[in-house]
Write a protein that holds these residues in place. Structure first.
Motif, short mmCIF file in Angstrom:
data_model
loop_
_atom_site.label_atom_id
_atom_site.label_comp_id
_atom_site.label_asym_id
_atom_site.label_seq_id
_atom_site.Cartn_x
_atom_site.Cartn_y
_atom_site.Cartn_z
N UNK A 53 -1.04 -1.13 14.79
CA UNK A 53 -1.62 -0.79 13.50
C UNK A 53 -0.67 0.10 12.70
N UNK A 54 -0.04 1.07 13.36
CA UNK A 54 0.91 1.95 12.68
C UNK A 54 2.11 1.17 12.16
N UNK A 55 2.58 0.19 12.96
CA UNK A 55 3.72 -0.63 12.54
C UNK A 55 3.39 -1.45 11.30
N UNK A 56 2.19 -2.04 11.28
CA UNK A 56 1.78 -2.84 10.13
C UNK A 56 1.54 -1.94 8.92
N UNK A 275 2.28 11.73 13.41
CA UNK A 275 1.82 10.91 14.52
C UNK A 275 1.23 9.58 14.10
N UNK A 276 1.20 8.64 15.06
CA UNK A 276 0.72 7.29 14.75
C UNK A 276 -0.77 7.28 14.42
N UNK A 277 -1.56 8.20 15.02
CA UNK A 277 -2.99 8.23 14.73
C UNK A 277 -3.25 8.60 13.27
N UNK A 283 -3.90 4.56 6.85
CA UNK A 283 -3.88 3.15 6.49
C UNK A 283 -5.29 2.60 6.32
N UNK A 284 -6.22 3.07 7.13
CA UNK A 284 -7.61 2.65 7.00
C UNK A 284 -8.14 2.99 5.60
N UNK A 285 -7.92 4.25 5.18
CA UNK A 285 -8.42 4.70 3.88
C UNK A 285 -7.69 4.01 2.73
N UNK A 286 -6.38 3.83 2.87
CA UNK A 286 -5.60 3.17 1.82
C UNK A 286 -6.00 1.72 1.67
N UNK A 357 -9.89 8.64 17.60
CA UNK A 357 -9.15 9.56 16.75
C UNK A 357 -8.82 8.92 15.40
N UNK A 358 -8.42 7.65 15.43
CA UNK A 358 -8.12 6.93 14.19
C UNK A 358 -9.38 6.80 13.34
#
Length: 455
Positions: A53-56, A275-277, A283-286, A357-358
């Motif tokens: 998810x962090x990579x995308x 951090x990735x989290x 990214x979720x909010x964006x 956490x995410x």
């Protein structure tokens, strides 16, 4: 007499509202289908793992503003076509269509090369080596699809200018549905293909971009070209004057859109040290904000068309009326969006990730996303009206100052430089301030421009 005028004004206002919604509906469906592809990438990669998810998230933050920059340039093709349609010279549209398609492909190639060779260099921002590798593979795959995406955008705006947005909507929805099995093929390894994790979303996007271009090409060939121009050469013949006019008008529009979208994308890059989290939660909010953004954006695009039509008829009073009507409609829709986001924030975050956490970070940031809905809606409506008045350069300048100097500057300070750094929330406060400043400045500019047109 006064009552008669008042009744006529109300009737005209209702007519404008109906026209606004009629224009907005197909544009909105197309825009939602377009952003829905990124949403599918985000959701499908998020269920593979947080690293994916962090990579995308980082990869999307690179190619999305690039593609929208190309889209902004190609938007300028709409008034070129509309001018010929208004002059009852529809048969001549094919004479400039090839120029637009080739400009779209050319800018797709240039931006694709930029993304392919320089995008992977930013993978160092991801501390996790596996995420960095996935991000590099993802953007390299997407880069190969940008030339096809550029050609599709030219054909899309050509159809919309000819009052045939339904064809675009159907093809975009088909592309959105195709994106799910295309991603599944590479991400999860459906049909025996070796699974690639989040990086497989790039190959899914590559396939969809080429499908959109080919489908739109066939549709245009069958339904929007007169018999004497129904040949393949029509799509690939360039004319110097048409190319220069398209680029000159399109660059300020594309730049303004790029400044706004990259403003959100760059924030994801700044947050990588946390951090990735945090990046995944951001990214979720964006991504959710991008979905809700499509509603006021579609209204803004419809406002541009309606204001241009009224100015073409030399009815500046109605152009001004439509401008402010559109703003009121956008504010109403923004209040609805904000209410839904606040009520459903925890559930929305759970759609994107199973990492607690995410989900926690994403739900907290969604509250900030709800807050900026109103200022975002105002500035989009004002910018759309100003483009109808052909006031594009000032929009570009205000956008750059509001987002990159005001928003990014304040956000970075609150996130990293204060005595008690606010983390990701600091940048979201910067987003709210930047959007609010843009809303105020663009509204003031619209007031001046519309008043000048009335005189």
């Amino acid at each position: 007499m006064t009552n008669t005028k008042s009744e006529a004004s109300v009737a005209l206002s209702k007519q404008h509202v109906k026209q606004l919604y009629a224009l907005t509906a197909p544009i909105l469906i197309t825009q939602l289908a377009q952003i829905g592809m990124a949403t599918i990438d985000t959701i499908m990669s998020g269920h593979v793992g947080t690293e994916d998810l962090a990579a995308i998230a980082i990869g999307s933050s690179l190619w999305t503003p690039i593609l929208l920059f190309v889209a902004g340039i190609m938007v300028a093709f709409t008034p070129q076509v509309a001018k010929l349609v208004g002059a009852n010279q529809t048969d001549k549209v094919g004479d400039i269509l090839g120029s637009a398609v080739m400009v779209g492909i050319a800018f797709g190639c240039l931006t694709g090369l930029l993304l392919y060779f320089f995008g992977p260099m930013l993978s160092y921002l991801l501390a996790d080596p596996h995420s960095a590798m996935l991000m590099r593979e993802y953007v390299e795959a997407v880069a190969w699809g940008l030339p096809a995406a550029g050609g599709f955008l030219a054909l899309r705006f050509h159809a919309e200018a000819l009052n045939q947005p339904g064809a675009v909507t159907r093809i975009m929805l088909a592309g959105l549905l195709l994106n799910i099995p295309a991603n599944g093929l590479f991400v999860y390894g459906w049909l025996g293909v070796e699974p690639m994790g989040g990086a497989g979303c790039g190959y899914g996007t590559l396939l969809v971009f080429h499908f959109l271009f080919i489908a739109m090409l066939i549709n245009c060939y069958k339904h929007r070209l007169p018999p004497h121009q129904r040949k393949l050469a029509t799509f690939f013949t360039m004319k110097r004057e048409s190319v220069i006019s398209l680029i000159a008008l399109g660059i300020p529009i594309g730049s303004a859109i790029f400044f706004e979208v990259s403003f959100f994308s760059v924030i994801a890059l700044f947050l990588t040290p946390l951090g990735t989290e945090v990046v995944a939660g951001h990214q979720v909010a964006i991504n959710m904000s991008s979905l809700t953004f499509m509603v006021p954006l579609s209204v803004g695009m419809a406002i541009t068309v309606m204001v241009s039509q009224q100015l073409g008829r030399e009815q500046a009073d109605e152009a001004a009326s439509i401008s402010w009507l559109g703003m009121r409609v956008n504010i109403s829709l923004a209040v609805l969006n904000a209410s839904l986001i606040i009520l459903l924030a925890p559930y929305i975050a759970q759609l994107y990730s199973s990492d607690p956490e995410v989900v926690k970070i994403g739900a907290a940031l969604l509250v900030f996303a709800a807050i900026f809905q109103i200022s975002d809606a105002i500035q989009i409506a004002a910018a759309g009206a100003l483009r109808g008045y052909q006031d594009t350069i000032i929009v570009m300048i205000i956008t750059f100052f509001s987002y990159w100097l005001c928003g990014i500057g304040l956000g970075y300070y609150l996130t990293f430089e204060t005595a008690e750094p606010l983390g990701a929330k600091g940048f979201w406060i910067g987003i709210i301030v930047g959007l609010t400043f843009a809303a105020i400045m663009l509204s003031y500019r619209l007031h001046k421009v519309s008043k000048k047109a009335l005189k």
